[in-house]
Design an enzyme around this catalytic site. Structure first.
Site, PDB file in Angstrom:
ATOM      1  CG  ASN A 181      -4.174 -16.115  57.430  1.00 51.82           C
ATOM      2  OD1 ASN A 181      -3.023 -15.975  57.060  1.00 51.82           O
ATOM      3  ND2 ASN A 181      -5.217 -15.994  56.598  1.00 51.82           N
TER       4      ASN A 181
ATOM      5  CG  ASP B  64     -12.080 -20.869  54.709  1.00 53.23           C
ATOM      6  OD1 ASP B  64     -11.473 -21.554  55.546  1.00 53.23           O
ATOM      7  OD2 ASP B  64     -11.820 -20.899  53.486  1.00 53.23           O
TER       8      ASP B  64
ATOM      9  CE  LYS C  78     -11.475 -26.373  48.288  1.00 52.01           C
ATOM     10  NZ  LYS C  78     -11.486 -24.932  48.566  1.00 52.01           N
TER      11      LYS C  78
ATOM     12  CE  LYS D 126      -9.477 -27.828  52.740  1.00 51.66           C
ATOM     13  NZ  LYS D 126      -8.458 -27.410  53.693  1.00 51.66           N
TER      14      LYS D 126
ATOM     15  CG  PHE E 213      -0.456 -24.960  49.282  1.00 51.77           C
ATOM     16  CD1 PHE E 213      -0.260 -24.560  47.971  1.00 51.77           C
ATOM     17  CD2 PHE E 213       0.652 -25.247  50.072  1.00 51.77           C
ATOM     18  CE1 PHE E 213       1.033 -24.446  47.446  1.00 51.77           C
ATOM     19  CE2 PHE E 213       1.942 -25.134  49.551  1.00 51.77           C
ATOM     20  CZ  PHE E 213       2.128 -24.734  48.250  1.00 51.77           C
TER      21      PHE E 213
ATOM     22  CE  LYS F 280     -11.611   1.890  68.577  1.00 52.32           C
ATOM     23  NZ  LYS F 280     -10.676   2.610  69.479  1.00 52.32           N
TER      24      LYS F 280
END
Ligand code: PMT
Length: 420
Positions: free
Chosen positions: A229, A298, A362, A358, A344, A308
């Site tokens: 990301n 995730d 959590k 969240k 975050f 490969k």
């Protein structure tokens, strides 16, 4: 006897008024400060202001008949431990970098043997000009220390990098540089912490041990390809730096980052979500505060190939993904007494709604919710926009600001939680 002697150089930028606050904080940190100004700086702030605060002659021009010391640039430059330029204009940076000595301050730079630190402040375009950047590179090569300008809204109403760093951070970095002394190795955490106590509880995290996840992760598809990301690590490293400067012991588990870690923190590299999970498990027992700033994948490929994967003419390649360990949830569920857990939330819509769910799911103490689609917020920016959610239902709006400033605001909420 003052702890350190500082020559504060003020040059002609709109941020010159902030040099007054820098002076006050240096004096609070038990420094003996003498002030010199360029002629242009006096257009922004009267020398009398500094004279009143230091009870010393403020030098603008060597040849000024009022100047009590005809060779001030020699004496001034030899009687300081640090020459600190706040703000530093493109002009003074250019003069220093090219050995121009056509006024008191530029002559003092050439005459001093003290350490030199400059805090630039200017319009973004000026800062990013190749000429300015060439001069900055030259000065860094000459050993001059920089307090990098931050991103935000500038006096000229543009948004970008060029804003003077927060005055408290300038002073903390100046003192931290002095603590290193002329020859000693980098200061120990304790040395920096002790010296940085410039009042208003800025050592309010002493005794805490932060464990912070930072940056993105890479999930291997095969030895060549991966899923990742856009996280740069800037937000997490900003939290780490701010916590260290405020007295905490800091350990960072860093994934893939595009910026360097701050000084005075322990860094453990962990590239995949599994690696990060293992590193956090190994370190969490000693932590008093956990901050999950990393963009942890995730899902990861269920079976990363050893070789490969060949295309073999296929138009479509299907990847089976499996869930990765939810580090934040696990830390929260298994926390030891007194530990604070901060998460975050990177969202694109219904930001506060998703972040609050969240938090509840959590069992978090705080969540920093940021809309990563907003200009100036989220991945790889120097700035961020966020809302801090607290378990008691509070929502603290944080408008566009540098990630470093945001880090301090997040830590302020952690301190508030600690105080109950
Ligand atoms: O690094 P920068 O370029 O500065 O960008 C900053 C940032 C956008 C990455 C940062 O501000 C941010 O939002 N970090 C969290 C990104 C993220 O993964 O958000 P999330 O909503 O998907 O995850 C929620 C929380 O769970 C986060 O605290 C995350 O660290 C944690 N998590 C997620 C998945 C997982 N497997 N383990 C986790 O611990």
């Amino acid at each position: 006897m003052a702890k350190y002697r500082i020559g504060l150089g003020v040059t002609g930028g709109i941020a010159a008024y902030k040099a007054v606050e820098v002076l006050r904080l240096l004096q609070k940190a038990d420094c003996d400060v003498s002030v010199a100004m360029t002629r242009h700086a006096t257009e922004f702030v009267q020398p009398l202001t500094f004279r009143a605060l230091t009870d010393k002659h403020v030098i603008v021009d060597d040849y000024d008949p009022e100047n009590p010391d005809p060779i001030a640039h020699i004496n001034f430059s030899q009687e300081i431990d640090l020459l600190l330029i706040v703000p530093a204009t493109a002009n003074i940076i250019g003069k220093f970098a090219n050995g121009v000595a056509d006024d008191f301050l530029s002559s003092t730079y050439l005459a001093t043997t003290a350490k030199v630190m400059v805090a630039p402040a200017m319009n973004t375009t000026m800062w990013e000009q190749p000429a300015t950047q060439r001069n900055v590179t030259q000065l860094k090569a000459d050993g001059v220390h920089f307090v990098e300008p931050v991103a935000g809204e500038l006096a000229c109403k543009t948004v970008g990098t060029g804003k003077l760093e927060d005055v408290e951070n300038i002073v903390k970095q100046a003192i931290s540089l002095l603590v290193q002394g002329p020859k000693s190795k980098a200061p120990s955490q304790e040395q920096v912490v002790e010296t940085l106590d410039i009042g208003h509880g800025t050592l309010d995290l002493k005794g805490e041990h932060f464990l912070i996840t930072v940056g993105g992760t890479r999930e291997a598809i095969d030895p060549v390809r991966f899923i990742s990301n856009h996280s740069s690590g800037k937000m997490g490293f900003a939290v780490a730096e701010a916590a260290a400067v405020r007295g905490a012991k800091v350990t960072v588990v860093a994934g893939v980052t595009t910026v360097d870690p701050p000084a005075n923190v322990k860094v453990i590299r962990a590239v995949s979500a599994e690696d990060m999970h293992a590193a956090v498990k190994a370190e969490i027992a000693n932590a008093t505060v956990f901050v999950g700033a990393a963009a942890v994948a995730d899902y990861a490929p269920a079976n990363a190939a050893d070789a490969k994967i060949k295309k073999d003419g296929r138009d479509v390649m299907t990847l089976e993904l499996k869930k990765t360990p939810d580090i934040l949830s696990e830390v929260s569920k298994n926390r030891h007494d007194g530990m604070l857990v901060v998460g975050f939330a990177a969202e694109t819509n219904d930001v506060v709604g998703y972040a609050r769910s969240k938090m509840e799911k959590k069992g978090l103490d705080l969540v920093v919710a940021n809309d990563i689609t907003k200009a100036g917020a989220g991945f790889n920016t120097d700035t961020n926009i966020a809302t801090i959610l607290t378990r008691s239902g509070g929502e603290i709006e944080l408008p566009l600001m540098s990630k470093r400033e945001m880090a301090d605001r997040i830590l302020d909420e952690i301190v508030r939680l600690r105080k109950g």
